[in-house]
Each structure stands twice: as C-alpha cells, then as structure tokens.
Design a protein around this motif. Structure first.
Motif, PDB file in Angstrom:
ATOM      1  N   TYR A   3      53.570  50.511  38.290  1.00 33.05           N
ATOM      2  CA  TYR A   3      53.093  50.040  39.392  1.00 33.05           C
ATOM      3  C   TYR A   3      54.079  49.441  40.523  1.00 33.05           C
ATOM      4  CZ  TYR A   3      48.593  49.829  36.921  1.00 33.05           C
ATOM      5  OH  TYR A   3      47.422  50.057  36.410  1.00 33.05           O
ATOM      6  N   LEU A   4      55.054  48.917  39.874  1.00 32.85           N
ATOM      7  CA  LEU A   4      56.315  48.838  40.572  1.00 32.85           C
ATOM      8  C   LEU A   4      56.868  49.681  41.519  1.00 32.85           C
ATOM      9  CD1 LEU A   4      58.085  46.314  41.314  1.00 32.85           C
ATOM     10  CD2 LEU A   4      59.523  46.687  39.634  1.00 32.85           C
ATOM     11  N   ILE A   5      56.854  50.848  41.061  1.00 32.30           N
ATOM     12  CA  ILE A   5      57.347  52.011  41.728  1.00 32.30           C
ATOM     13  C   ILE A   5      56.488  52.296  42.827  1.00 32.30           C
ATOM     14  CG2 ILE A   5      57.947  54.648  41.626  1.00 32.30           C
ATOM     15  CD1 ILE A   5      59.105  53.739  38.668  1.00 32.30           C
ATOM     16  N   SER A   6      55.241  52.490  42.317  1.00 34.50           N
ATOM     17  CA  SER A   6      54.271  52.702  43.593  1.00 34.50           C
ATOM     18  C   SER A   6      54.091  51.607  44.583  1.00 34.50           C
ATOM     19  CB  SER A   6      52.668  52.752  42.675  1.00 34.50           C
ATOM     20  OG  SER A   6      52.579  53.701  41.829  1.00 34.50           O
ATOM     21  N   LEU A   7      54.338  50.311  44.031  1.00 31.28           N
ATOM     22  CA  LEU A   7      54.303  49.159  45.086  1.00 31.28           C
ATOM     23  C   LEU A   7      55.539  49.625  45.937  1.00 31.28           C
ATOM     24  CD1 LEU A   7      52.738  46.829  46.173  1.00 31.28           C
ATOM     25  CD2 LEU A   7      54.162  45.640  44.498  1.00 31.28           C
ATOM     26  N   GLY A   9      56.745  52.195  46.759  1.00 35.10           N
ATOM     27  CA  GLY A   9      56.697  53.439  47.601  1.00 35.10           C
ATOM     28  C   GLY A   9      55.880  53.152  48.708  1.00 35.10           C
ATOM     29  N   LEU A  10      54.628  52.423  48.470  1.00 32.91           N
ATOM     30  CA  LEU A  10      53.937  51.946  49.685  1.00 32.91           C
ATOM     31  C   LEU A  10      54.534  51.089  50.601  1.00 32.91           C
ATOM     32  CD1 LEU A  10      50.827  52.031  50.515  1.00 32.91           C
ATOM     33  CD2 LEU A  10      50.247  50.137  49.080  1.00 32.91           C
ATOM     34  N   THR A  11      55.321  50.271  50.308  1.00 28.87           N
ATOM     35  CA  THR A  11      55.960  49.121  50.925  1.00 28.87           C
ATOM     36  C   THR A  11      56.950  50.074  51.954  1.00 28.87           C
ATOM     37  OG1 THR A  11      55.976  47.570  49.521  1.00 28.87           O
ATOM     38  CG2 THR A  11      57.592  47.307  51.234  1.00 28.87           C
ATOM     39  N   ALA A  12      57.818  51.163  51.509  1.00 25.43           N
ATOM     40  CA  ALA A  12      58.736  51.979  52.241  1.00 25.43           C
ATOM     41  C   ALA A  12      57.801  52.855  53.300  1.00 25.43           C
ATOM     42  CB  ALA A  12      59.348  52.975  51.042  1.00 25.43           C
ATOM     43  N   LEU A  13      56.632  53.169  52.873  1.00 34.65           N
ATOM     44  CA  LEU A  13      55.816  53.944  53.783  1.00 34.65           C
ATOM     45  C   LEU A  13      55.350  53.169  54.954  1.00 34.65           C
ATOM     46  CD1 LEU A  13      54.467  56.726  54.257  1.00 34.65           C
ATOM     47  CD2 LEU A  13      52.285  55.752  53.003  1.00 34.65           C
ATOM     48  N   CYS A  14      55.189  51.960  54.738  1.00 36.86           N
ATOM     49  CA  CYS A  14      54.677  51.108  55.563  1.00 36.86           C
ATOM     50  C   CYS A  14      55.802  50.657  56.519  1.00 36.86           C
ATOM     51  CB  CYS A  14      54.008  49.650  55.072  1.00 36.86           C
ATOM     52  SG  CYS A  14      52.249  50.030  54.313  1.00 36.86           S
ATOM     53  N   ALA A  15      56.816  50.497  55.980  1.00 36.03           N
ATOM     54  CA  ALA A  15      58.130  50.038  56.825  1.00 36.03           C
ATOM     55  C   ALA A  15      58.439  51.471  57.712  1.00 36.03           C
ATOM     56  CB  ALA A  15      59.321  49.869  56.036  1.00 36.03           C
TER      57      ALA A  15
END
Length: 52
Positions: A3-7, A9-15
């Motif tokens: 979950y941490l890796i997914s989170l 990744g999602l944060t990096a995508l939003c940034a």
C-alpha cells in the motif's frame, strides 16, 4: 508495504500532473481554456452566447 508503494506512486502521479499543468499554463498564458457547452469554438460561430 504494498500500500505504501501504491500511495507513493499515486502521490508522484499527482505531483507530476500539477507540474505539467503549470508548465502548460506557462507555454500558453493567453489561452482561456474550454468553456463547457460551447463546443470549444470560442469564436461565437456555434450560435451560443456562452462562446464569446
């Protein structure tokens, strides 16, 4: 841990999306954008008052 890796990744995508939008705005500062319901003509030729 998965979950941490997914989170992250999602944060990096939003940034990346925010940085991309800022870059795009810098490339065309006079672009007013799309007006909903206008058909994206923005010249008034589509027959609606919302285009102008």
């Amino acid at each position: 841990m998965g979950y941490l890796i997914s989170l992250l990744g999602l944060t990096a995508l939003c940034a990346f999306w925010v940085v991309f939008q800022l870059w795009l705005k810098k490339q065309e500062p006079n672009h007013a954008g799309f007006k909903a319901g206008c058909g994206a003509c923005k010249s008034g030729s589509c027959g609606t008052d919302s285009c102008s």
